[in-house]
Scaffold this motif. Structure first.
Motif, PDB file in Angstrom:
ATOM      1  N   TYR A  51      -0.560   6.385  -5.196  1.00  0.00           N
ATOM      2  CA  TYR A  51      -1.487   7.439  -5.588  1.00  0.00           C
ATOM      3  C   TYR A  51      -0.940   8.236  -6.772  1.00  0.00           C
ATOM      4  O   TYR A  51      -1.687   8.686  -7.624  1.00  0.00           O
ATOM      5  CB  TYR A  51      -1.679   8.339  -4.371  1.00  0.00           C
ATOM      6  N   LEU A  52       0.388   8.416  -6.794  1.00  0.00           N
ATOM      7  CA  LEU A  52       0.994   9.294  -7.802  1.00  0.00           C
ATOM      8  C   LEU A  52       1.499   8.521  -9.011  1.00  0.00           C
ATOM      9  O   LEU A  52       2.212   7.520  -8.870  1.00  0.00           O
ATOM     10  CB  LEU A  52       2.184  10.055  -7.198  1.00  0.00           C
ATOM     11  N   GLU A  53       1.174   9.062 -10.193  1.00  0.00           N
ATOM     12  CA  GLU A  53       1.654   8.439 -11.416  1.00  0.00           C
ATOM     13  C   GLU A  53       3.181   8.510 -11.502  1.00  0.00           C
ATOM     14  O   GLU A  53       3.817   7.567 -11.974  1.00  0.00           O
ATOM     15  CB  GLU A  53       1.009   9.114 -12.625  1.00  0.00           C
ATOM     16  N   VAL A  54       3.779   9.623 -11.022  1.00  0.00           N
ATOM     17  CA  VAL A  54       5.259   9.716 -11.092  1.00  0.00           C
ATOM     18  C   VAL A  54       5.917   8.548 -10.365  1.00  0.00           C
ATOM     19  O   VAL A  54       6.930   8.011 -10.826  1.00  0.00           O
ATOM     20  CB  VAL A  54       5.836  11.046 -10.515  1.00  0.00           C
ATOM     21  N   ASN A  55       5.332   8.161  -9.233  1.00  0.00           N
ATOM     22  CA  ASN A  55       5.916   7.044  -8.491  1.00  0.00           C
ATOM     23  C   ASN A  55       5.668   5.712  -9.187  1.00  0.00           C
ATOM     24  O   ASN A  55       6.564   4.861  -9.239  1.00  0.00           O
ATOM     25  CB  ASN A  55       5.358   7.019  -7.067  1.00  0.00           C
ATOM     26  N   ARG A  56       4.473   5.553  -9.747  1.00  0.00           N
ATOM     27  CA  ARG A  56       4.189   4.298 -10.465  1.00  0.00           C
ATOM     28  C   ARG A  56       5.114   4.171 -11.670  1.00  0.00           C
ATOM     29  O   ARG A  56       5.577   3.075 -11.995  1.00  0.00           O
ATOM     30  CB  ARG A  56       2.710   4.235 -10.877  1.00  0.00           C
ATOM     31  N   THR A  94       4.563   0.806   4.043  1.00  0.00           N
ATOM     32  CA  THR A  94       5.666   1.439   4.749  1.00  0.00           C
ATOM     33  C   THR A  94       5.581   2.958   4.614  1.00  0.00           C
ATOM     34  O   THR A  94       5.577   3.497   3.511  1.00  0.00           O
ATOM     35  CB  THR A  94       7.033   0.942   4.204  1.00  0.00           C
ATOM     36  N   PHE A  95       5.440   3.635   5.725  1.00  0.00           N
ATOM     37  CA  PHE A  95       5.481   5.100   5.800  1.00  0.00           C
ATOM     38  C   PHE A  95       4.423   5.759   4.921  1.00  0.00           C
ATOM     39  O   PHE A  95       4.670   6.830   4.363  1.00  0.00           O
ATOM     40  CB  PHE A  95       6.890   5.613   5.437  1.00  0.00           C
ATOM     41  N   CYS A  96       3.265   5.139   4.808  1.00  0.00           N
ATOM     42  CA  CYS A  96       2.222   5.708   3.955  1.00  0.00           C
ATOM     43  C   CYS A  96       1.077   6.321   4.758  1.00  0.00           C
ATOM     44  O   CYS A  96       0.816   7.520   4.626  1.00  0.00           O
ATOM     45  CB  CYS A  96       1.675   4.647   2.993  1.00  0.00           C
ATOM     46  N   GLU A 145       0.296   7.391   7.758  1.00  0.00           N
ATOM     47  CA  GLU A 145       0.460   8.618   8.562  1.00  0.00           C
ATOM     48  C   GLU A 145       0.933   9.782   7.690  1.00  0.00           C
ATOM     49  O   GLU A 145       0.775  10.934   8.045  1.00  0.00           O
ATOM     50  CB  GLU A 145       1.411   8.376   9.750  1.00  0.00           C
ATOM     51  N   ALA A 146       1.520   9.447   6.529  1.00  0.00           N
ATOM     52  CA  ALA A 146       2.062  10.497   5.656  1.00  0.00           C
ATOM     53  C   ALA A 146       1.022  11.034   4.677  1.00  0.00           C
ATOM     54  O   ALA A 146       1.310  11.964   3.927  1.00  0.00           O
ATOM     55  CB  ALA A 146       3.268   9.956   4.886  1.00  0.00           C
ATOM     56  N   VAL A 147      -0.171  10.441   4.676  1.00  0.00           N
ATOM     57  CA  VAL A 147      -1.192  10.893   3.718  1.00  0.00           C
ATOM     58  C   VAL A 147      -2.496  11.250   4.431  1.00  0.00           C
ATOM     59  O   VAL A 147      -3.482  11.575   3.779  1.00  0.00           O
ATOM     60  CB  VAL A 147      -1.466   9.824   2.630  1.00  0.00           C
ATOM     61  N   ILE A 164       0.843  -1.203   0.000  1.00  0.00           N
ATOM     62  CA  ILE A 164       0.000   0.000   0.000  1.00  0.00           C
ATOM     63  C   ILE A 164       0.876   1.250   0.000  1.00  0.00           C
ATOM     64  O   ILE A 164       1.627   1.483   0.943  1.00  0.00           O
ATOM     65  CB  ILE A 164      -0.893   0.044   1.270  1.00  0.00           C
ATOM     66  N   GLY A 165       0.763   2.083  -1.028  1.00  0.00           N
ATOM     67  CA  GLY A 165       1.547   3.323  -1.079  1.00  0.00           C
ATOM     68  C   GLY A 165       3.024   3.041  -1.254  1.00  0.00           C
ATOM     69  O   GLY A 165       3.861   3.521  -0.484  1.00  0.00           O
ATOM     70  N   SER A 166       3.344   2.275  -2.288  1.00  0.00           N
ATOM     71  CA  SER A 166       4.733   1.845  -2.514  1.00  0.00           C
ATOM     72  C   SER A 166       5.686   3.014  -2.686  1.00  0.00           C
ATOM     73  O   SER A 166       6.869   2.895  -2.360  1.00  0.00           O
ATOM     74  CB  SER A 166       4.816   0.979  -3.775  1.00  0.00           C
ATOM     75  N   GLY A 167       5.168   4.141  -3.232  1.00  0.00           N
ATOM     76  CA  GLY A 167       6.067   5.248  -3.549  1.00  0.00           C
ATOM     77  C   GLY A 167       7.025   4.808  -4.645  1.00  0.00           C
ATOM     78  O   GLY A 167       6.729   3.886  -5.416  1.00  0.00           O
TER      79      GLY A 167
HETATM   80  N1  SAM Z   1       6.415   3.200   0.830  1.00  0.00           N
HETATM   81  C1  SAM Z   1       7.447   4.148   0.411  1.00  0.00           C
HETATM   82  C2  SAM Z   1       8.604   4.140   1.410  1.00  0.00           C
HETATM   83  O1  SAM Z   1       8.636   3.289   2.301  1.00  0.00           O
HETATM   84  O2  SAM Z   1       9.517   4.964   1.294  1.00  0.00           O
HETATM   85  C3  SAM Z   1       6.862   5.563   0.196  1.00  0.00           C
HETATM   86  C4  SAM Z   1       6.297   6.258   1.403  1.00  0.00           C
HETATM   87  S1  SAM Z   1       5.965   7.988   1.085  1.00  0.00           S
HETATM   88  C5  SAM Z   1       6.377   8.673   2.671  1.00  0.00           C
HETATM   89  C6  SAM Z   1       4.183   8.116   1.083  1.00  0.00           C
HETATM   90  C7  SAM Z   1       3.549   7.617  -0.205  1.00  0.00           C
HETATM   91  O3  SAM Z   1       2.112   7.703  -0.129  1.00  0.00           O
HETATM   92  C8  SAM Z   1       3.942   8.439  -1.429  1.00  0.00           C
HETATM   93  O4  SAM Z   1       4.482   7.560  -2.399  1.00  0.00           O
HETATM   94  C9  SAM Z   1       2.640   9.038  -1.918  1.00  0.00           C
HETATM   95  O5  SAM Z   1       2.567   9.192  -3.322  1.00  0.00           O
HETATM   96  C10 SAM Z   1       1.619   8.052  -1.411  1.00  0.00           C
HETATM   97  N2  SAM Z   1       0.263   8.638  -1.285  1.00  0.00           N
HETATM   98  C11 SAM Z   1      -0.098   9.947  -1.248  1.00  0.00           C
HETATM   99  N3  SAM Z   1      -1.435  10.064  -1.125  1.00  0.00           N
HETATM  100  C12 SAM Z   1      -1.942   8.801  -1.084  1.00  0.00           C
HETATM  101  C13 SAM Z   1      -3.244   8.263  -0.993  1.00  0.00           C
HETATM  102  N4  SAM Z   1      -4.326   9.050  -0.873  1.00  0.00           N
HETATM  103  N5  SAM Z   1      -3.388   6.905  -1.013  1.00  0.00           N
HETATM  104  C14 SAM Z   1      -2.303   6.092  -1.100  1.00  0.00           C
HETATM  105  N6  SAM Z   1      -1.033   6.545  -1.189  1.00  0.00           N
HETATM  106  C15 SAM Z   1      -0.848   7.886  -1.185  1.00  0.00           C
END
Ligand code: SAM
Length: 244
Positions: free
Chosen positions: A79-84, A156-158, A160-162, A55-58
């Protein structure tokens, strides 16, 4: 809550994968010299099953390296095309991508099976067949893209970051849990008590959560916590991380 979710989405429009990788996955953070360093700690976390959704691979793949041997198929999402796109380029082995070789080599070392790192790299590329758009704030985060629930989730780190606040963090956890089959496992790695991080021009807000908050959110979503570990970041590198 919707407008703050929109604000988070807006701030992600400036997310720069290259800068994010530079900040988090290059030295000094990419330090493999001791098992006590943050990267080896992240790479030691391991679970087993059949299909795995991240989930939220980044733009990162380190979180999938150990999973490679324990799952037949791995689905990456962001979520982001740039990351995909960054992930797709890595899977297709296109030039100019981030160099994950120190991570892959380290995982081969700690797994101790004598696997060559190139072999593991190929194996993960082969198993990473889908890279899907996701929005954890939707009740069905993958919409209709998913045919069957996963045996395991990793993230990982998703979350709480979104999430702009704790209620939306809890809802997001609930939403992604719908992707998991009953009795499945969730390896959740994230930041505790974090308030922001940087990815190029983007300064991304992080909702500060305590261990108690995370435990409560997990139990509200119906999880039994098997293991809760935390890692205290050396002061020079930043804030603590946590694993459930
Ligand atoms: N998993 C990676 C890592 O461990 O480094 C990336 C974590 S990064 C801190 C947070 C990720 O959440 C970003 O890649 C971002 O694009 C994604 N994100 C942002 N909004 C989101 C949403 N609504 N749903 C899922 N992912 C989202």
């Amino acid at each position: 809550a919707m407008s703050s979710i929109a604000a988070v989405a807006e701030s992600y429009q400036r997310f720069n994968p290259r800068a994010y990788l530079q900040n988090n996955y290059m030295p000094p953070r990419a330090d493999f010299s001791s098992e006590d360093c943050v990267v080896p700690w992240k790479l030691r976390c391991d679970i087993h099953g059949r299909t795995l959704i991240d989930i939220g691979s980044g733009p990162t793949i380190y979180q999938l390296l150990s999973a490679c041997d324990h799952f037949e198929e791995i689905v990456a999402t962001d979520y982001l095309e740039v990351n995909r796109e960054v992930l797709g380029r890595w899977v297709r082995d296109e030039p100019g991508g981030f160099d994950w070789s120190p991570y892959i080599q380290h995982v081969c070392r700690i797994e101790g099976k004598g696997e060559q790192w190139k072999e593991k790299e190929q194996k993960l590329r082969g198993k990473l067949r889908q890279i899907l758009p996701i929005d954890v704030h939707q009740p069905k985060p993958l919409g209709s893209q998913l045919c069957q629930p996963a045996d395991a989730l990793v993230s990982t780190f998703c979350l709480e970051a979104v999430s702009p606040d704790r209620p939306s963090f809890e809802r997001a956890l609930c939403n992604v849990t719908t992707l998991l089959k009953p009795g499945g496992h969730f390896l959740l790695i994230g930041a505790l008590e974090e308030s922001f991080y940087l990815a190029g021009e983007a300064k991304l807000a992080v909702v500060p959560v305590s261990e108690a908050d995370v435990r409560e959110a997990l139990s509200k979503s119906g999880y039994h916590i098997h293991d809760f570990r935390s890692y205290l970041m050396p002061p020079s590198l930043g804030k603590p991380l946590v694993l459930c």
